[in-house]
Enzyme design. Structure first.
Site, PDB file in Angstrom:
ATOM      1  N   GLY A 250      34.759 -40.623  10.819  1.00 64.38           N
ATOM      2  CA  GLY A 250      33.403 -40.151  11.008  1.00 64.38           C
ATOM      3  C   GLY A 250      32.780 -39.445   9.736  1.00 64.38           C
ATOM      4  O   GLY A 250      33.369 -39.556   8.823  1.00 64.38           O
TER       5      GLY A 250
ATOM      6  N   GLY B 225      37.087 -43.919   5.851  1.00 61.75           N
ATOM      7  CA  GLY B 225      36.672 -43.912   4.541  1.00 61.75           C
ATOM      8  C   GLY B 225      34.979 -43.430   4.349  1.00 61.75           C
ATOM      9  O   GLY B 225      34.545 -43.371   3.187  1.00 61.75           O
TER      10      GLY B 225
ATOM     11  N   ASP C 222      43.160 -52.502  15.324  1.00 61.70           N
ATOM     12  CA  ASP C 222      43.021 -51.110  14.634  1.00 61.70           C
ATOM     13  C   ASP C 222      43.510 -50.142  15.847  1.00 61.70           C
ATOM     14  O   ASP C 222      42.993 -50.345  16.838  1.00 61.70           O
ATOM     15  CB  ASP C 222      41.592 -50.833  14.223  1.00 61.70           C
TER      16      ASP C 222
ATOM     17  N   GLU D 193      50.961 -44.863  11.758  1.00 61.49           N
ATOM     18  CA  GLU D 193      50.146 -43.523  11.205  1.00 61.49           C
ATOM     19  C   GLU D 193      51.269 -42.543  11.632  1.00 61.49           C
ATOM     20  O   GLU D 193      51.928 -42.137  12.490  1.00 61.49           O
ATOM     21  CB  GLU D 193      48.898 -43.380  11.792  1.00 61.49           C
TER      22      GLU D 193
END
Ligand code: 13P
Length: 277
Positions: free
Chosen positions: A181, A210, A81, A133
């Site tokens: 967060g 999420g 990640d 991203e």
């Protein structure tokens, strides 16, 4: 069985749901995610972030996941990640990760394209999937990923199309108003931007941040092409609160605390796994 992210996401796409990607950095988190997937027979992604290299190295994470998943008949991926270093991308692939996220979102657009394309070239030669991203998430409370300096930059749908075509990524993380967060106020998730991205891009889309995102919003995002949803903060906050409560009453053996952690982690992971279906 351990597969790459592309395989997991194509199963989710066929089923019209999103796969939960849960952060792991310890024996307890690894067991919590694997046991949740096994019990519910739902594919999952174990996401080990570059920032957790102080907790565990890539080889240990991969070995632990392999050893704990020997009897797993449900597909899952071991994912790197938020990785900002190409060197760490290559190290994770060498250690046995089946998926990597090269995060060049803080770089200029052209550098993000160039570095992501390099990561894709190496990863694909090894059968490993790549997520990248575009745009940037703001930071909420208790976040381990973001910093207070992080600002919300929504993903541009036109740029997303160009980015995916030029890099060959397998999945694209988009910024549409979720935060890393817990939300400080009312979330304002721009599903309209997601819809525009989805019209221009064919690869599965990824939603970071999420934790705490309302269920109805998550379901709408899934309807509009989100196939992977990342959850980290809520697992940690819930588990730490659970342990704090326990410690008010008793001083358990450390081994008992470890089992208590696994149970608490499973509660949050299972909640989201089932929600994403
Ligand atoms: P949260 O910590 O907000 O759940 O976000 C997790 C995440 O996006 C991991 O990459």
């Amino acid at each position: 069985m351990l597969v790459n992210m592309k395989q997991v996401l194509s199963i989710a796409d066929a089923g019209g749901y999103a796969v939960g990607s849960f952060n792991v950095y310890s024996y307890e988190t690894i067991r919590g995610v694997l046991e949740s997937a096994r019990k519910n027979q739902i594919p999952a992604i174990l996401a080990f972030g570059e920032r957790y290299l102080e907790n565990m190295d890539f080889e240990t994470a991969a070995a632990m996941v392999k050893s704990e998943s020997k009897d797993m008949d449900i597909p899952f991926a071991l994912h790197l990640d938020h990785c900002t270093s190409l060197e760490n991308v290559y190290r994770a692939i060498k250690a046995g990760f089946t998926s990597v996220m090269y995060d060049g979102s803080a770089l200029s657009y052209s550098d993000n394209v160039a570095n992501t394309a390099k990561a894709v070239e190496v990863a694909h030669a090894c059968g490993v999937s790549v997520e990248a991203e575009l745009g940037s998430l703001a930071s909420g409370e208790h976040s381990h990923e973001g910093s207070t300096a992080d600002e919300e930059i929504y993903t541009s749908p036109d740029q997303a199309e160009d980015f995916v075509r030029r890099t060959g990524v397998d999945a694209l993380a988009v910024s549409i108003g979720t935060v890393h967060g817990l939300y400080k106020g009312e979330p304002n998730i721009r599903v309209d931007i997601l819809r525009s991205i989805k019209k221009q891009v064919t690869v599965p889309l990824v939603l970071h941040g999420g934790s705490g995102t309302p269920e109805n919003v998550l379901r709408e995002c899934i309807r509009h092409g989100i196939r992977k949803i990342n959850v980290n903060t809520e697992i940690s906050v819930f588990t730490v609160e659970h342990i704090k409560e326990l410690l008010k009453e008793t001083t358990p053996h450390l081994s008992v605390l470890s089992l208590q952690q696994i149970n608490a982690i499973k509660q949050v992971v299972e909640k989201y796994m089932l929600m994403f279906r």
